[in-house]
Design a protein around this motif. Structure first.
Motif, PDB file in Angstrom:
ATOM      1  N   MET A 102       0.806  -1.216   0.000  1.00  0.00           N
ATOM      2  CA  MET A 102       0.000   0.000   0.000  1.00  0.00           C
ATOM      3  C   MET A 102       0.840   1.267   0.000  1.00  0.00           C
ATOM      4  SD  MET A 102      -3.106  -0.576  -0.463  1.00  0.00           S
ATOM      5  CE  MET A 102      -3.502   1.144  -0.257  1.00  0.00           C
ATOM      6  N   ASN A 103       2.003   1.245   0.616  1.00  0.00           N
ATOM      7  CA  ASN A 103       2.830   2.457   0.645  1.00  0.00           C
ATOM      8  C   ASN A 103       3.241   2.875  -0.765  1.00  0.00           C
ATOM      9  OD1 ASN A 103       3.336   0.863   3.322  1.00  0.00           O
ATOM     10  ND2 ASN A 103       3.705   3.003   3.791  1.00  0.00           N
ATOM     11  N   GLY A 104       3.720   1.902  -1.541  1.00  0.00           N
ATOM     12  CA  GLY A 104       4.125   2.208  -2.907  1.00  0.00           C
ATOM     13  C   GLY A 104       2.960   2.644  -3.769  1.00  0.00           C
ATOM     14  N   PHE A 105       1.824   1.971  -3.617  1.00  0.00           N
ATOM     15  CA  PHE A 105       0.639   2.327  -4.409  1.00  0.00           C
ATOM     16  C   PHE A 105       0.183   3.743  -4.085  1.00  0.00           C
ATOM     17  CE2 PHE A 105      -0.812  -2.403  -4.622  1.00  0.00           C
ATOM     18  CZ  PHE A 105       0.216  -2.661  -5.530  1.00  0.00           C
ATOM     19  N   ALA A 106       0.122   4.069  -2.798  1.00  0.00           N
ATOM     20  CA  ALA A 106      -0.358   5.397  -2.390  1.00  0.00           C
ATOM     21  C   ALA A 106       0.575   6.494  -2.875  1.00  0.00           C
ATOM     22  CB  ALA A 106      -0.498   5.460  -0.869  1.00  0.00           C
ATOM     23  N   LYS A 107       1.883   6.213  -2.925  1.00  0.00           N
ATOM     24  CA  LYS A 107       2.840   7.198  -3.410  1.00  0.00           C
ATOM     25  C   LYS A 107       2.642   7.476  -4.902  1.00  0.00           C
ATOM     26  CE  LYS A 107       6.471   5.610  -0.242  1.00  0.00           C
ATOM     27  NZ  LYS A 107       6.515   6.672   0.746  1.00  0.00           N
ATOM     28  N   GLU A 108       2.220   6.438  -5.646  1.00  0.00           N
ATOM     29  CA  GLU A 108       2.037   6.582  -7.091  1.00  0.00           C
ATOM     30  C   GLU A 108       0.782   7.386  -7.434  1.00  0.00           C
ATOM     31  OE1 GLU A 108       3.898   5.523  -9.802  1.00  0.00           O
ATOM     32  OE2 GLU A 108       5.463   5.191  -8.293  1.00  0.00           O
ATOM     33  N   LEU A 109      -0.154   7.446  -6.506  1.00  0.00           N
ATOM     34  CA  LEU A 109      -1.399   8.183  -6.727  1.00  0.00           C
ATOM     35  C   LEU A 109      -1.275   9.584  -6.164  1.00  0.00           C
ATOM     36  CD1 LEU A 109      -3.985   5.413  -5.727  1.00  0.00           C
ATOM     37  CD2 LEU A 109      -3.278   6.060  -8.044  1.00  0.00           C
ATOM     38  N   SER A 110      -1.932  10.523  -6.804  1.00  0.00           N
ATOM     39  CA  SER A 110      -1.907  11.908  -6.326  1.00  0.00           C
ATOM     40  C   SER A 110      -2.860  12.076  -5.140  1.00  0.00           C
ATOM     41  CB  SER A 110      -2.329  12.857  -7.452  1.00  0.00           C
ATOM     42  OG  SER A 110      -3.711  12.666  -7.766  1.00  0.00           O
ATOM     43  N   GLU A 111      -2.737  13.214  -4.456  1.00  0.00           N
ATOM     44  CA  GLU A 111      -3.662  13.499  -3.358  1.00  0.00           C
ATOM     45  C   GLU A 111      -5.093  13.567  -3.878  1.00  0.00           C
ATOM     46  OE1 GLU A 111      -2.518  16.945  -1.208  1.00  0.00           O
ATOM     47  OE2 GLU A 111      -0.566  16.132  -0.611  1.00  0.00           O
ATOM     48  N   GLN A 112      -5.264  14.086  -5.077  1.00  0.00           N
ATOM     49  CA  GLN A 112      -6.603  14.132  -5.664  1.00  0.00           C
ATOM     50  C   GLN A 112      -7.121  12.726  -5.935  1.00  0.00           C
ATOM     51  OE1 GLN A 112      -8.543  17.090  -6.258  1.00  0.00           O
ATOM     52  NE2 GLN A 112     -10.031  15.422  -6.288  1.00  0.00           N
ATOM     53  N   ASP A 113      -6.242  11.835  -6.402  1.00  0.00           N
ATOM     54  CA  ASP A 113      -6.637  10.439  -6.610  1.00  0.00           C
ATOM     55  C   ASP A 113      -7.099   9.813  -5.301  1.00  0.00           C
ATOM     56  OD1 ASP A 113      -5.973  10.475  -9.336  1.00  0.00           O
ATOM     57  OD2 ASP A 113      -3.932   9.753  -8.977  1.00  0.00           O
ATOM     58  N   HIS A 114      -6.400  10.106  -4.226  1.00  0.00           N
ATOM     59  CA  HIS A 114      -6.794   9.586  -2.918  1.00  0.00           C
ATOM     60  C   HIS A 114      -8.228   9.991  -2.597  1.00  0.00           C
ATOM     61  CE1 HIS A 114      -2.291   9.651  -1.426  1.00  0.00           C
ATOM     62  NE2 HIS A 114      -2.503   8.742  -2.376  1.00  0.00           N
ATOM     63  N   ARG A 115      -8.523  11.276  -2.803  1.00  0.00           N
ATOM     64  CA  ARG A 115      -9.871  11.772  -2.510  1.00  0.00           C
ATOM     65  C   ARG A 115     -10.901  11.129  -3.434  1.00  0.00           C
ATOM     66  NH1 ARG A 115      -6.688  16.439  -1.892  1.00  0.00           N
ATOM     67  NH2 ARG A 115      -7.127  17.246  -3.964  1.00  0.00           N
ATOM     68  N   ASP A 116     -10.516  10.942  -4.691  1.00  0.00           N
ATOM     69  CA  ASP A 116     -11.463  10.390  -5.664  1.00  0.00           C
ATOM     70  C   ASP A 116     -11.808   8.935  -5.349  1.00  0.00           C
ATOM     71  OD1 ASP A 116     -11.226  12.835  -6.891  1.00  0.00           O
ATOM     72  OD2 ASP A 116     -10.015  12.129  -8.575  1.00  0.00           O
ATOM     73  N   VAL A 117     -10.790   8.134  -5.023  1.00  0.00           N
ATOM     74  CA  VAL A 117     -11.035   6.723  -4.689  1.00  0.00           C
ATOM     75  C   VAL A 117     -11.868   6.621  -3.416  1.00  0.00           C
ATOM     76  CG1 VAL A 117      -9.964   4.561  -3.960  1.00  0.00           C
ATOM     77  CG2 VAL A 117      -8.980   5.852  -5.857  1.00  0.00           C
ATOM     78  N   ALA A 118     -11.513   7.433  -2.418  1.00  0.00           N
ATOM     79  CA  ALA A 118     -12.259   7.406  -1.161  1.00  0.00           C
ATOM     80  C   ALA A 118     -13.716   7.788  -1.379  1.00  0.00           C
ATOM     81  CB  ALA A 118     -11.609   8.347  -0.147  1.00  0.00           C
ATOM     82  N   ALA A 119     -13.948   8.795  -2.205  1.00  0.00           N
ATOM     83  CA  ALA A 119     -15.326   9.214  -2.486  1.00  0.00           C
ATOM     84  C   ALA A 119     -16.101   8.113  -3.190  1.00  0.00           C
ATOM     85  CB  ALA A 119     -15.316  10.480  -3.343  1.00  0.00           C
ATOM     86  N   PHE A 120     -15.441   7.409  -4.107  1.00  0.00           N
ATOM     87  CA  PHE A 120     -16.124   6.335  -4.831  1.00  0.00           C
ATOM     88  C   PHE A 120     -16.514   5.191  -3.903  1.00  0.00           C
ATOM     89  CE2 PHE A 120     -15.659   2.144  -6.927  1.00  0.00           C
ATOM     90  CZ  PHE A 120     -16.854   2.169  -7.631  1.00  0.00           C
ATOM     91  N   VAL A 121     -15.568   4.663  -3.134  1.00  0.00           N
ATOM     92  CA  VAL A 121     -15.890   3.487  -2.316  1.00  0.00           C
ATOM     93  C   VAL A 121     -16.841   3.832  -1.181  1.00  0.00           C
ATOM     94  CG1 VAL A 121     -13.772   2.261  -2.892  1.00  0.00           C
ATOM     95  CG2 VAL A 121     -13.820   3.723  -0.872  1.00  0.00           C
TER      96      VAL A 121
END
Length: 259
Positions: A102-121
């Protein structure tokens, strides 16, 4: 138990302010959080760049997988999810086992991606899918007794630990946006996290008055306590029969500007 419950209750207002600003981004024009659930859906189902689809570990409905030790992500709370992804990216949370990716995956995603995935799930239709405790026991997992876990979740232990109810609500259904839903979370994940809180290998919990909340709670729990409460919470129905209310954990989502 009254003393420890009172202490936890006195922390709630302080924690609310901390959690609400953790891992969120507001629109300069509206002051509201900006997120794009449609982009989050693409990342969850198809991945992005070198990051594989989230569903490959967390399931197509984001309900988690006991065999892999992966948690349920659906409906557990937007703010909490964004914070965890931010903490993975900053190495404030470093899992062991299969979760270490998860650390590597989260680093590859932007902060906006984090918000977008969280909003979707967090906007997925709610589904009740308890862990199959019988199968887990047959597979060699130590499985606790749900009736003992219910006592701990609802009443705590006098002089030892406050109830899970104190922060996470009835049956762990969540207290959005302050505390994530832990009810109907996967059994294996719950056990692993409680043990990690207890031994200090996970330490990204809220700190109030110099005290790490979840570490302080977990240090009071025996292995049997952990197995019991995880058994109950992983199979606990989300509706409180006393009030009939089903918490949707989308309080924050209702304030999001969808792009």
């Amino acid at each position: 138990m009254r003393k420890s419950t009172s202490m936890l209750s006195s922390w709630l207002t302080l924690i609310a302010a901390v959690v609400l600003v953790s891992g969120t981004s507001a629109s300069a024009d509206t002051g509201k959080i900006t997120a794009n659930p449609a982009n989050g859906k693409i990342i969850f189902n198809e991945g992005k760049g070198d990051v594989p689809a989230c569903m490959s570990c967390h399931g197509e409905n984001a309900l988690g997988n006991d065999d892999m030790g992966s948690p349920r992500l659906a409906n557990i709370g937007y703010v909490y999810l964004v914070k965890q992804l931010s903490d993975f990216a900053a190495d404030r949370r470093v899992p062991s086992g299969m979760g270490m990716v998860m650390n590597g995956f989260a680093k590859e995603l932007s902060e906006q991606d984090h918000r977008d995935v969280a909003a979707f799930v967090d906007s997925l239709p709610r589904k009740f899918e308890p862990s199959d405790l019988k199968v887990l026991k047959e597979d060699g997992h130590e499985v606790g007794k749900t009736y003992l876990g219910k006592l701990l979740a609802h009443s705590g232990v006098e002089g030892k630990v406050a109830s899970c109810y104190s922060c996470h609500g009835f049956n762990g259904r969540g207290a959005d946006p302050m505390f994530p839903a832990i009810g109907n979370q996967k059994y294996v994940y719950l056990v692993n996290q409680l043990k990690s809180w207890r031994d200090g290998t996970r330490s990204n919990d809220p700190v109030v008055g110099g005290v790490n909340m979840m570490q302080a709670v977990a240090k009071t729990l025996t292995d049997d306590d952990i197995y019991n409460v995880a058994a109950y919470l992983s199979s606990a129905p989300p509706v409180n029969v006393r009030d009939g209310v089903l918490i949707d954990n989308q309080t924050v989502l209702k304030e999001i500007v969808v792009r």
